[in-house]
Design an enzyme around this catalytic site. Structure first.
Site, PDB file in Angstrom:
ATOM      1  N   GLU A 290       0.826  -1.208   0.000  1.00 35.00           N
ATOM      2  CA  GLU A 290       0.000   0.000   0.000  1.00 35.00           C
ATOM      3  C   GLU A 290       0.864   1.263   0.000  1.00 35.00           C
ATOM      4  O   GLU A 290       0.468   2.304  -0.516  1.00 35.00           O
ATOM      5  CB  GLU A 290      -0.937  -0.018   1.223  1.00 35.00           C
ATOM      6  CG  GLU A 290      -2.306   0.558   0.925  1.00 35.00           C
ATOM      7  CD  GLU A 290      -3.327   0.272   2.016  1.00 35.00           C
ATOM      8  OE1 GLU A 290      -4.059  -0.724   1.891  1.00 35.00           O
ATOM      9  OE2 GLU A 290      -3.395   1.038   2.988  1.00 35.00           O
ATOM     10  N   HIS A 319       8.145 -26.637   0.007  1.00 34.00           N
ATOM     11  CA  HIS A 319       7.469 -27.747  -0.668  1.00 34.00           C
ATOM     12  C   HIS A 319       6.226 -27.264  -1.418  1.00 34.00           C
ATOM     13  O   HIS A 319       5.347 -28.058  -1.747  1.00 34.00           O
ATOM     14  CB  HIS A 319       7.119 -28.826   0.353  1.00 34.00           C
ATOM     15  CG  HIS A 319       8.341 -29.326   1.060  1.00 34.00           C
ATOM     16  ND1 HIS A 319       9.087 -30.386   0.611  1.00 34.00           N
ATOM     17  CD2 HIS A 319       8.991 -28.836   2.149  1.00 34.00           C
ATOM     18  CE1 HIS A 319      10.128 -30.554   1.415  1.00 34.00           C
ATOM     19  NE2 HIS A 319      10.100 -29.634   2.352  1.00 34.00           N
ATOM     20  N   LYS A 433     -13.854   2.005  -2.316  1.00 30.86           N
ATOM     21  CA  LYS A 433     -14.627   2.366  -1.109  1.00 30.86           C
ATOM     22  C   LYS A 433     -15.847   3.197  -1.508  1.00 30.86           C
ATOM     23  O   LYS A 433     -16.949   3.004  -0.995  1.00 30.86           O
ATOM     24  CB  LYS A 433     -13.765   3.212  -0.166  1.00 30.86           C
ATOM     25  CG  LYS A 433     -12.842   2.427   0.740  1.00 30.86           C
ATOM     26  CD  LYS A 433     -12.231   3.361   1.781  1.00 30.86           C
ATOM     27  CE  LYS A 433     -11.231   2.658   2.669  1.00 30.86           C
ATOM     28  NZ  LYS A 433     -10.621   3.539   3.660  1.00 30.86           N
TER      29      LYS A 433
HETATM   30  O1  PA5 Z   1      -2.993   1.764   5.902  1.00 34.87           O
HETATM   31  C1  PA5 Z   1      -4.083   2.287   5.738  1.00 34.87           C
HETATM   32  O2  PA5 Z   1      -4.247   3.507   5.815  1.00 34.87           O
HETATM   33  C2  PA5 Z   1      -5.312   1.438   5.446  1.00 34.87           C
HETATM   34  O3  PA5 Z   1      -5.000   0.109   5.264  1.00 34.87           O
HETATM   35  C3  PA5 Z   1      -6.299   1.535   6.601  1.00 34.87           C
HETATM   36  O4  PA5 Z   1      -5.695   1.076   7.786  1.00 34.87           O
HETATM   37  C4  PA5 Z   1      -7.572   0.736   6.313  1.00 34.87           C
HETATM   38  O5  PA5 Z   1      -8.171   1.140   5.113  1.00 34.87           O
HETATM   39  C5  PA5 Z   1      -8.582   0.894   7.453  1.00 34.87           C
HETATM   40  O6  PA5 Z   1      -8.877   2.250   7.652  1.00 34.87           O
HETATM   41  P1  PA5 Z   1      -9.646   2.749   8.945  1.00 34.87           P
HETATM   42  O7  PA5 Z   1      -8.728   2.599  10.111  1.00 34.87           O
HETATM   43  O8  PA5 Z   1      -9.982   4.164   8.671  1.00 34.87           O
HETATM   44  O9  PA5 Z   1     -10.847   1.872   9.083  1.00 34.87           O
END
Ligand code: PA5
Length: 460
Positions: A290, A319, A433
């Site tokens: 990410e 394996h 989203k």
């Molecule tokens: O790293 C990030 O920003 C994302 O993976 C968030 O943690 C994830 O989308 C969850 O977001 P939130 O804490 O607002 O529910």
């Protein structure tokens, strides 16, 4: 605390010039690494990024410990509702400290377990709820945005389940971890009087394991969060050093950057030889994917950069995956994670069966076998021109775990600088989203409802 990085099998002398780095290439790029360090440091000093400060937040650590102490003995299960960066950190801690789930053993009010609801699969939710008792469960809802659909939906289900079970006491058994000044979760937490911890604005989800996001669940299942932060603080100090021999976060960022961009290794396999670090491999997968998978660089130019992180478990995946790793496309770099000292060694009995397949193993240890398997795999990969490197943790305890988290967060931040991208945003997950909000009928998302309808029309 001791964590080391061994890059020798990334060198051209081991895997050939097409796949490995020459000393000249490394020397010529040291300046870029130091520029990355300074660039990130300046942004941290300007308050843009907050993860380096987390291990030093003694007040928060004390507050969390006090909450855990007050509640101790009143629950045998901590039910976390969160997703992505709001769930993977506490899973990694749980797996490393209490063990991978199939071998965690019985839970009790003295040894509470963690149940992480990080998906909205109805079968998973039903089974999880059936396995818990509302009278013996503490609920921790975690969402920085305070609005993620999966977490909000899951929480509504768990909140009702808890209220049906214990009535008016339910709010006193709920802890919220969210942003201080925004989001509907904060509004609800205030209205219903949940104990609430805040996530600093300058700490993103995947960099938040050492904030209340990871520390609250960790403390509630009995992990020593002071030690977790102590290890991370030690690593933070090392990560600000311009000495590439001691700053393993910077050194590994430099090596990985060169291997990725110059030797075209677009996949990184995180290869822990430890079931206890399996959760951490999944945490790393999110951090790397990410943070570093981006369409644009900081100038706005389209780059579509990214290195795909894969998690593999040694020896198990020898394996399952190693055939591909040895003979498939040479587009990967392998990062082995090694634990030097097991908590308790297992000796292989001398069975003297007169059968060579058994007898040579007798009297040796499982640790030696694990080590031999890993060294053999490293050597086999290197012999086939497949670059690999090794991180060695002296042991898996709170201090090493905290330090390892922090090392990988710094490495990721430095990599973002080297690539000249913003490692801290995640625009790529936003469109999905928004479509979800539109599909679930949230008000204010009509534009995305129309866009989704246009997409469906196009598909026919
Ligand atoms: O790293 C990030 O920003 C994302 O993976 C968030 O943690 C994830 O989308 C969850 O977001 P939130 O804490 O607002 O529910």
């Amino acid at each position: 605390m001791s964590i080391s990085f061994d890059p020798r099998n990334l060198l051209a002398s081991m895997v050939g010039e097409e796949n490995g780095l020459t000393q000249a290439e490394l020397e010529a790029s040291k300046a870029a690494a130091l520029t990355a360090l300074q660039g990130f440091r300046q942004q941290w000093e300007a308050g843009k990024y907050g993860f380096p400060d987390l291990p030093g937040n003694k007040k928060l650590i004390q507050e969390i410990e006090a909450t855990a102490k007050k509640l101790a003995g009143s629950y045998d299960t901590v039910c976390v509702i969160g997703i992505g960066g709001s769930a993977l950190g506490c899973w990694a801690v749980d797996c490393a400290m209490r063990g991978p789930h199939p071998v965690q053993g019985e839970h009790s009010s003295k040894k509470p377990r963690l149940v992480i609801l990080d998906n909205v699969d109805p079968d998973f939710l039903n089974h999880a709820l059936e396995s818990m008792s509302p009278k013996k469960t503490l609920v921790v809802v975690i969402a920085k945005s305070g609005s993620t659909a999966e977490t909000m939906g899951g929480f509504l289900v768990v909140r009702e389940w808890l209220t049906n079970g214990i009535g008016k006491k339910a709010p006193s058994r709920i802890i919220a971890v969210t942003s201080e000044g925004r989001g509907d979760l904060k509004v609800l937490a205030t209205k219903e009087g949940y104990t609430t911890f805040h996530i600093p604005e300058n700490v993103g989800g995947r960099f938040s394991v050492l904030s209340a996001v990871g520390l609250v669940p960790a403390a509630l299942i009995g992990v020593n969060i002071k030690k977790l932060c102590r290890g991370a603080a030690e690593m933070t100090e090392a990560a600000w050093s311009d000495n590439l021999d001691t700053n393993i976060a910077l050194s590994s960022a430099l090596h990985h950057w060169l291997i990725w961009t110059r030797k075209k290794k677009s996949i990184q396999v995180a290869f822990p030889y430890s079931n206890f670090l399996w959760g951490t491999a999944f945490w790393f997968r999110q951090l790397w994917a990410e943070s570093l998978g981006k369409a644009k660089d900081r100038t706005g130019a389209i780059v579509h950069v990214g290195q795909t992180p894969v998690a593999a478990l040694g020896t198990t995946d020898q394996h399952s995956q190693v055939q591909l790793y040895m003979e498939g496309p040479n587009d990967k770099v392998y990062s082995f994670w090694v634990v030097e000292k097991a908590r308790k060694q297992v000796k292989i009995p001398k069975a003297k069966l007169g059968l060579d397949g058994f007898d040579y193993l007798g009297g040796q240890t499982m640790g030696k076998l694990l080590d031999a398997e890993r060294r053999a795999t490293e050597a086999a990969l290197a012999s086939s021109g497949r670059p690999n490197c090794t991180f060695t943790l002296e042991r898996v305890d709170e201090e090493h775990l905290g330090a390892f988290f922090q090392m990988m967060e710094f490495e990721t931040a430095f990599m973002g600088e080297l690539l000249n991208i913003d490692a801290f945003d995640q625009e790529g997950v936003e469109l999905g989203k928004k479509f979800t909000y539109a599909l679930m009928g949230r008000s204010g998302w009509d534009e995305f409802k129309e866009r989704f309808a246009a997409y469906e029309k196009k598909r026919g």
